[in-house]
Design a protein around this motif. Structure first.
Motif, PDB file in Angstrom:
ATOM      1  N   THR A  55      12.247  -8.199 -72.478  1.00 28.70           N
ATOM      2  CA  THR A  55      11.428  -7.168 -71.692  1.00 28.70           C
ATOM      3  C   THR A  55      10.691  -6.368 -72.843  1.00 28.70           C
ATOM      4  OG1 THR A  55      12.995  -5.236 -72.111  1.00 28.70           O
ATOM      5  CG2 THR A  55      13.302  -6.625 -70.273  1.00 28.70           C
ATOM      6  N   PRO A  56       9.681  -5.599 -72.493  1.00 30.44           N
ATOM      7  CA  PRO A  56       9.009  -4.806 -73.531  1.00 30.44           C
ATOM      8  C   PRO A  56       9.947  -4.303 -74.480  1.00 30.44           C
ATOM      9  CG  PRO A  56       7.776  -4.656 -71.529  1.00 30.44           C
ATOM     10  CD  PRO A  56       9.012  -5.506 -71.218  1.00 30.44           C
ATOM     11  N   ASN A  57      10.955  -3.594 -73.916  1.00 31.25           N
ATOM     12  CA  ASN A  57      11.890  -2.814 -75.003  1.00 31.25           C
ATOM     13  C   ASN A  57      12.408  -3.741 -75.714  1.00 31.25           C
ATOM     14  OD1 ASN A  57      11.954  -0.086 -73.750  1.00 31.25           O
ATOM     15  ND2 ASN A  57      12.335  -1.030 -71.815  1.00 31.25           N
ATOM     16  N   THR A  58      12.703  -4.945 -75.723  1.00 28.93           N
ATOM     17  CA  THR A  58      13.397  -5.752 -76.801  1.00 28.93           C
ATOM     18  C   THR A  58      12.519  -6.195 -77.694  1.00 28.93           C
ATOM     19  OG1 THR A  58      12.773  -7.841 -75.349  1.00 28.93           O
ATOM     20  CG2 THR A  58      15.105  -6.730 -75.046  1.00 28.93           C
ATOM     21  N   MET A  59      11.177  -5.854 -77.823  1.00 27.66           N
ATOM     22  CA  MET A  59      10.122  -6.175 -78.783  1.00 27.66           C
ATOM     23  C   MET A  59      10.131  -5.121 -79.856  1.00 27.66           C
ATOM     24  SD  MET A  59       8.832  -9.102 -78.148  1.00 27.66           S
ATOM     25  CE  MET A  59      10.281  -9.350 -77.527  1.00 27.66           C
ATOM     26  N   ARG A  60      10.420  -5.385 -81.101  1.00 25.02           N
ATOM     27  CA  ARG A  60      10.260  -4.337 -82.101  1.00 25.02           C
ATOM     28  C   ARG A  60       8.848  -3.989 -82.383  1.00 25.02           C
ATOM     29  NH1 ARG A  60       8.889  -0.803 -84.512  1.00 25.02           N
ATOM     30  NH2 ARG A  60       9.564  -0.159 -86.567  1.00 25.02           N
ATOM     31  N   ARG A  61       7.686  -4.898 -82.127  1.00 26.29           N
ATOM     32  CA  ARG A  61       6.384  -4.506 -82.237  1.00 26.29           C
ATOM     33  C   ARG A  61       5.561  -5.366 -81.531  1.00 26.29           C
ATOM     34  NH1 ARG A  61       6.170  -3.094 -88.184  1.00 26.29           N
ATOM     35  NH2 ARG A  61       6.886  -0.848 -87.243  1.00 26.29           N
ATOM     36  N   PHE A  62       4.275  -4.681 -80.928  1.00 27.70           N
ATOM     37  CA  PHE A  62       3.275  -5.415 -80.327  1.00 27.70           C
ATOM     38  C   PHE A  62       2.196  -5.416 -81.208  1.00 27.70           C
ATOM     39  CE2 PHE A  62       6.053  -4.141 -77.000  1.00 27.70           C
ATOM     40  CZ  PHE A  62       5.973  -5.166 -75.971  1.00 27.70           C
ATOM     41  N   TRP A  63       1.317  -6.367 -81.419  1.00 30.59           N
ATOM     42  CA  TRP A  63       0.190  -6.593 -82.285  1.00 30.59           C
ATOM     43  C   TRP A  63      -0.886  -6.924 -80.879  1.00 30.59           C
ATOM     44  CZ3 TRP A  63       4.427  -9.498 -84.023  1.00 30.59           C
ATOM     45  CH2 TRP A  63       5.161  -8.671 -85.032  1.00 30.59           C
ATOM     46  N   LEU A  64      -1.594  -5.930 -80.506  1.00 28.84           N
ATOM     47  CA  LEU A  64      -2.562  -6.392 -79.417  1.00 28.84           C
ATOM     48  C   LEU A  64      -3.769  -6.605 -79.813  1.00 28.84           C
ATOM     49  CD1 LEU A  64      -1.172  -4.079 -76.527  1.00 28.84           C
ATOM     50  CD2 LEU A  64      -0.319  -6.226 -77.234  1.00 28.84           C
ATOM     51  N   HIS A  65      -4.894  -6.868 -78.996  1.00 29.16           N
ATOM     52  CA  HIS A  65      -6.288  -7.246 -79.219  1.00 29.16           C
ATOM     53  C   HIS A  65      -6.720  -5.812 -79.392  1.00 29.16           C
ATOM     54  CE1 HIS A  65     -10.492  -8.206 -79.009  1.00 29.16           C
ATOM     55  NE2 HIS A  65     -10.589  -7.799 -77.848  1.00 29.16           N
ATOM     56  N   GLN A  66      -7.668  -5.967 -80.488  1.00 34.61           N
ATOM     57  CA  GLN A  66      -8.289  -4.349 -81.037  1.00 34.61           C
ATOM     58  C   GLN A  66      -9.506  -3.933 -80.427  1.00 34.61           C
ATOM     59  OE1 GLN A  66      -6.064  -2.327 -83.228  1.00 34.61           O
ATOM     60  NE2 GLN A  66      -4.798  -3.574 -82.468  1.00 34.61           N
ATOM     61  N   ALA A  67      -9.344  -4.048 -79.294  1.00 34.88           N
ATOM     62  CA  ALA A  67     -10.575  -3.779 -78.564  1.00 34.88           C
ATOM     63  C   ALA A  67     -10.844  -2.296 -77.999  1.00 34.88           C
ATOM     64  CB  ALA A  67     -10.990  -4.761 -77.320  1.00 34.88           C
ATOM     65  N   ASN A  68      -9.859  -1.729 -77.728  1.00 35.64           N
ATOM     66  CA  ASN A  68     -10.033  -0.348 -76.897  1.00 35.64           C
ATOM     67  C   ASN A  68      -8.827   0.195 -77.144  1.00 35.64           C
ATOM     68  OD1 ASN A  68     -10.046   1.579 -74.876  1.00 35.64           O
ATOM     69  ND2 ASN A  68     -12.211   1.243 -74.897  1.00 35.64           N
ATOM     70  N   ALA A  69      -8.636   1.635 -77.969  1.00 40.21           N
ATOM     71  CA  ALA A  69      -7.382   2.109 -78.134  1.00 40.21           C
ATOM     72  C   ALA A  69      -6.803   2.678 -76.721  1.00 40.21           C
ATOM     73  CB  ALA A  69      -7.501   3.314 -78.861  1.00 40.21           C
ATOM     74  N   ARG A  70      -7.803   3.015 -75.772  1.00 40.02           N
ATOM     75  CA  ARG A  70      -7.082   3.775 -74.333  1.00 40.02           C
ATOM     76  C   ARG A  70      -6.690   2.650 -73.502  1.00 40.02           C
ATOM     77  NH1 ARG A  70      -9.992   5.787 -70.536  1.00 40.02           N
ATOM     78  NH2 ARG A  70     -11.979   4.755 -71.111  1.00 40.02           N
ATOM     79  N   MET A  71      -7.254   1.172 -73.575  1.00 41.41           N
ATOM     80  CA  MET A  71      -6.618   0.138 -72.886  1.00 41.41           C
ATOM     81  C   MET A  71      -5.347  -0.338 -73.477  1.00 41.41           C
ATOM     82  SD  MET A  71      -8.329  -3.577 -72.437  1.00 41.41           S
ATOM     83  CE  MET A  71      -9.926  -3.325 -72.015  1.00 41.41           C
ATOM     84  N   ASN A  72      -5.338  -0.532 -74.646  1.00 37.92           N
ATOM     85  CA  ASN A  72      -3.923  -0.899 -75.099  1.00 37.92           C
ATOM     86  C   ASN A  72      -2.761   0.272 -74.778  1.00 37.92           C
ATOM     87  OD1 ASN A  72      -5.073  -3.199 -76.456  1.00 37.92           O
ATOM     88  ND2 ASN A  72      -4.751  -2.484 -78.436  1.00 37.92           N
ATOM     89  N   ALA A  73      -3.059   1.341 -74.839  1.00 37.05           N
ATOM     90  CA  ALA A  73      -2.125   2.432 -74.427  1.00 37.05           C
ATOM     91  C   ALA A  73      -1.669   2.474 -73.145  1.00 37.05           C
ATOM     92  CB  ALA A  73      -2.655   3.827 -74.826  1.00 37.05           C
ATOM     93  N   MET A  74      -2.845   2.234 -72.112  1.00 32.99           N
ATOM     94  CA  MET A  74      -2.555   1.974 -70.671  1.00 32.99           C
ATOM     95  C   MET A  74      -1.689   0.753 -70.321  1.00 32.99           C
ATOM     96  SD  MET A  74      -2.857   3.266 -68.087  1.00 32.99           S
ATOM     97  CE  MET A  74      -4.304   4.465 -67.982  1.00 32.99           C
TER      98      MET A  74
END
Length: 395
Positions: free
Chosen positions: A310-329
């Motif tokens: 699940t997301p909770n078992t991930m130590r870290r997410f490295w997401l596409h760096q397009a939009n800070a609000r999108m990643n946060a959502m």
């Protein structure tokens, strides 16, 4: 297998026969990042844009056309989280008469601009892995934009490095690097290759319309590379990432599009002239935000669930760096709460959207505090729509 043994431009080859066997485990053995020195702040970009808009609006008033909207530095931060971006060539971008980087053409005998940019990251990735270029048996150049169709940039990079085997280009918008990682990992796992170098030189400011208010502030330039290697039975590479699994997803959408291509000139009265307006990057920002947020969240949850995570078992997410609000959502939907920089670091505030390179930069800069057995998810979203993901485990 044929390995090139000569200097650039020559055609002498030697036959080599590498031993191959199916690999059960694959890792990212090395990462290289090249960020160009020049940078441009929001304020500088907006000043140039507004100078052009004011001149253009004066002409539009004479023609009885509605005025264009000006840009604003604070709006850019609020909309995207971006404050500045690094660029391959600053000269020309801030000139209201030009508003494009000034990158001179090179002779066919010279190393091309994108190949040179990619080489800088490629050599860093090899050094990080402690590998020799001669051990690489496949080079993939994966980027959102390529300088030319052929000869493939990957082949040019292969020759300049002194790598063996084969090489090819591929592209899937801002998902290109992770899509290439998906291809590379599975080729190595199948035993087709032992060491695959994925190179992603993103010189995206060369394809950006700096007179388009929706997109003029978004992108910056960067080059990254990853060496994907087979692991022998029982082998561990402390401080490196095992690639547990990779996944891709696509769904057609026109909301992020470029029409630049060889057919574009044929719609012109003079085929020797290409009107660039309408042929460069364009996007419907609000639709992209809503649709990619939903698709990105669902992709992450489903992909992790396939492996009992699940997301909770991930130590870290490295997401596409397009939009800070999108990643946060996306992450708020996944976790049911806001997630901070430690769990999902961003680099776009100072680099802008570096297309397919961004998530790899976030990985490169934010992994050394992880411990053996920690899991992380590398995930990018791009035009297409496209999404690519790689589940990684720290060794």
């Amino acid at each position: 297998m044929l390995r090139r043994t000569s200097e650039r431009g020559a055609h002498d080859f030697a036959l080599t026969t590498p031993s191959r066997q199916r690999a059960q485990h694959v890792c990212v053995g090395g990462i290289g990042v090249e960020i160009p020195q020049p940078s441009i702040s929001n304020e500088e970009l907006v000043e140039t844009f507004n100078l052009w808009v004011d001149r253009e609006n004066a002409a539009r008033a004479v023609r009885g056309e509605p005025p264009l909207a000006r840009s604003d530095a604070d709006f850019i931060v609020n909309a995207s989280g971006i404050r500045r971006r690094h660029v391959y060539e600053r000269e020309g971008i801030l000139d209201p008469e030009r508003m494009a980087p000034n990158i001179p053409a090179r002779a066919d005998e010279e190393l091309s601009v994108m190949a040179e940019f990619g080489l800088k990251a490629a050599r860093k990735a090899l050094a990080h892995a402690g590998a020799d270029a001669g051990d690489v048996d496949l080079v993939i150049c994966a980027a959102s934009h390529h300088q030319r169709p052929y000869p493939a940039l990957a082949v040019e990079i292969q020759q300049a490095l002194g790598a063996g085997g084969a090489a090819f280009d591929m592209g899937l918008g801002c998902s290109s690097a992770v899509a290439a990682l998906h291809v590379a990992a599975n080729l190595v796992r199948a035993g087709a290759h032992r060491k695959v170098l994925v190179v992603t030189p993103e010189l995206i400011t060369g394809h950006l319309n700096f007179r388009d208010r929706q997109t003029h502030f978004i992108f910056g330039d960067a080059s990254v590379a990853m060496l994907v290697e087979a692991l022998d039975e029982g082998e561990s590479r402390p401080g490196r990432f095992e690639i547990v699994d990779t996944r891709g997803w696509t769904q057609f959408s026109n909301n992020i599009r470029t029409n630049f291509g060889f057919l574009s000139r044929l719609s012109q009265d003079d085929p020797s002239f290409l009107e660039m307006e309408g042929n460069m990057i364009k996007q419907v920002g609000n639709k992209v935000f809503k649709e990619v947020t939903v698709a990105g969240h669902q992709f992450i949850v489903d992909f992790l669930a396939e492996h009992g995570h699940t997301p909770n078992t991930m130590r870290r997410f490295w997401l596409h760096q397009a939009n800070a609000r999108m990643n946060a959502m996306i992450l708020k939907l996944a976790f049911g709460k806001d997630v901070g920089q430690d769990r999902a670091p961003t680099v776009l505030e100072r680099l802008g959207n570096t297309a397919a390179a961004g998530a790899v930069i976030a990985l490169h800069e934010n992994h050394e505090d992880m411990h053996e057995g920690d899991f992380g998810l590398l995930c990018a979203f791009g035009a297409g729509y496209s999404i690519g993901g790689a589940l990684l485990r720290m060794m």
